[in-house]
Design a protein around this motif. Structure first.
Motif, PDB file in Angstrom:
ATOM      1  N   GLU A   1       0.873  -1.212   0.110  1.00 20.61           N
ATOM      2  CA  GLU A   1       0.087  -0.054   0.140  1.00 20.61           C
ATOM      3  C   GLU A   1       0.884   1.140   0.024  1.00 20.61           C
ATOM      4  O   GLU A   1       2.205   1.280   0.649  1.00 20.61           O
ATOM      5  N   THR A   2       0.251   2.270  -0.512  1.00 18.32           N
ATOM      6  CA  THR A   2       1.035   3.541  -0.390  1.00 18.32           C
ATOM      7  C   THR A   2      -0.280   4.818  -0.599  1.00 18.32           C
ATOM      8  O   THR A   2      -1.407   4.203  -0.866  1.00 18.32           O
ATOM      9  N   THR A   3       0.215   5.831  -0.611  1.00 17.56           N
ATOM     10  CA  THR A   3      -0.677   7.011  -0.628  1.00 17.56           C
ATOM     11  C   THR A   3      -0.231   7.827  -1.902  1.00 17.56           C
ATOM     12  O   THR A   3       0.669   8.051  -2.083  1.00 17.56           O
ATOM     13  N   GLN A   4      -1.340   8.469  -2.611  1.00 14.75           N
ATOM     14  CA  GLN A   4      -1.091   9.425  -3.607  1.00 14.75           C
ATOM     15  C   GLN A   4      -1.899  10.661  -3.545  1.00 14.75           C
ATOM     16  O   GLN A   4      -2.859  10.509  -2.938  1.00 14.75           O
TER      17      GLN A   4
ATOM     18  N   GLN B   1      -5.544  15.927   0.435  1.00 11.79           N
ATOM     19  CA  GLN B   1      -6.368  14.773   0.487  1.00 11.79           C
ATOM     20  C   GLN B   1      -5.323  13.790  -0.264  1.00 11.79           C
ATOM     21  O   GLN B   1      -5.096  14.031  -1.302  1.00 11.79           O
ATOM     22  N   ARG B   2      -5.173  12.606   0.447  1.00  7.73           N
ATOM     23  CA  ARG B   2      -4.324  11.590  -0.227  1.00  7.73           C
ATOM     24  C   ARG B   2      -5.388  10.250  -0.367  1.00  7.73           C
ATOM     25  O   ARG B   2      -5.877  10.104   0.675  1.00  7.73           O
ATOM     26  N   ARG B   3      -5.063   9.648  -1.443  1.00  6.03           N
ATOM     27  CA  ARG B   3      -5.677   8.184  -1.629  1.00  6.03           C
ATOM     28  C   ARG B   3      -4.931   7.198  -1.379  1.00  6.03           C
ATOM     29  O   ARG B   3      -3.809   7.142  -1.879  1.00  6.03           O
ATOM     30  N   LEU B   4      -5.334   6.199  -0.802  1.00 11.33           N
ATOM     31  CA  LEU B   4      -4.829   4.891  -0.474  1.00 11.33           C
ATOM     32  C   LEU B   4      -4.872   4.159  -1.560  1.00 11.33           C
ATOM     33  O   LEU B   4      -5.893   3.945  -2.198  1.00 11.33           O
ATOM     34  N   VAL B   5      -3.607   3.542  -2.178  1.00 12.39           N
ATOM     35  CA  VAL B   5      -3.828   2.681  -3.555  1.00 12.39           C
ATOM     36  C   VAL B   5      -2.832   1.499  -3.136  1.00 12.39           C
ATOM     37  O   VAL B   5      -1.894   1.583  -2.530  1.00 12.39           O
TER      38      VAL B   5
ATOM     39  N   TYR C   1      -2.067   0.215  -8.994  1.00  8.22           N
ATOM     40  CA  TYR C   1      -1.485   1.627  -9.498  1.00  8.22           C
ATOM     41  C   TYR C   1      -0.753   1.969 -10.589  1.00  8.22           C
ATOM     42  O   TYR C   1      -0.780   2.414 -11.820  1.00  8.22           O
ATOM     43  N   MET C   2       0.651   1.218 -10.599  1.00  2.20           N
ATOM     44  CA  MET C   2       1.529   1.377 -11.433  1.00  2.20           C
ATOM     45  C   MET C   2       1.117   0.604 -12.901  1.00  2.20           C
ATOM     46  O   MET C   2       1.525   1.189 -13.808  1.00  2.20           O
ATOM     47  N   ALA C   3       0.284  -0.469 -12.658  1.00  2.00           N
ATOM     48  CA  ALA C   3      -0.186  -1.162 -13.766  1.00  2.00           C
ATOM     49  C   ALA C   3      -0.960  -0.668 -14.664  1.00  2.00           C
ATOM     50  O   ALA C   3      -0.863  -0.440 -15.788  1.00  2.00           O
ATOM     51  N   ARG C   4      -2.015   0.302 -13.885  1.00  2.00           N
ATOM     52  CA  ARG C   4      -2.915   1.120 -14.658  1.00  2.00           C
ATOM     53  C   ARG C   4      -2.065   2.259 -15.260  1.00  2.00           C
ATOM     54  O   ARG C   4      -2.623   2.538 -16.509  1.00  2.00           O
ATOM     55  N   ILE C   5      -1.245   2.897 -14.660  1.00  2.00           N
ATOM     56  CA  ILE C   5      -0.422   4.113 -15.373  1.00  2.00           C
ATOM     57  C   ILE C   5       0.308   3.344 -16.423  1.00  2.00           C
ATOM     58  O   ILE C   5       0.125   4.067 -17.648  1.00  2.00           O
TER      59      ILE C   5
END
Length: 133
Positions: free
Chosen positions: A59-62, A113-117, A122-126
């Motif tokens: 997990e990370t936040t963006q 606001q930071r989104r938990l991803v 996330y990187m695959a979607r990018i």
């Protein structure tokens, strides 16, 4: 993420302003004061520090949204300190209030606001989005 522990979590970040951190060095204007983008960096670092130990593996936040106001500034050699506190959680969005100070003077205030991803998803979607361009 441990959402219960995240609410109210506090994180801090600090930095000494270097010549490369100024507005003039970044080509923003001709003022040798800390740039707004450098202030944003210390704000985001404090938010990340507040929850880093509460994240599960992968997990990370963006940053999803950021509102901030700069009320004064500092010059090269001075230190900025940011303190962030998680004030709300809605779904995968964590909201932080942040204050940036120099000595006892407020330099900037922010709401972030930071989104938990999930890092891999996330990187695959990018990557997939880049392939479709």
């Amino acid at each position: 993420m441990d959402f219960e522990a995240a609410l109210g979590a506090v994180g801090m970040a600090s930095m000494s302003v270097r010549p490369g951190d100024t507005s003039v060095a970044m080509g923003l204007n001709d003022l040798s004061v800390v740039s707004s983008t450098t202030i944003l960096n210390v704000i985001e670092s404090a938010c990340s520090a507040a929850v880093i130990d509460l994240l599960e593996i992968g997990e990370t936040t963006q940053t999803a949204e950021l509102k901030f106001e700069i009320t004064t500034t500092v010059t090269v050699g001075e230190e900025l300190r940011a303190m962030a506190r998680c004030i709300a959680i809605e779904g995968d969005l964590l909201t932080f209030e942040v204050e940036v100070t120099h000595v006892n003077k407020t330099i900037a205030a922010a709401e972030v606001q930071r989104r938990l991803v999930d890092r891999v998803s996330y990187m695959a979607r990018i990557a997939a989005e880049r392939l479709s361009i």
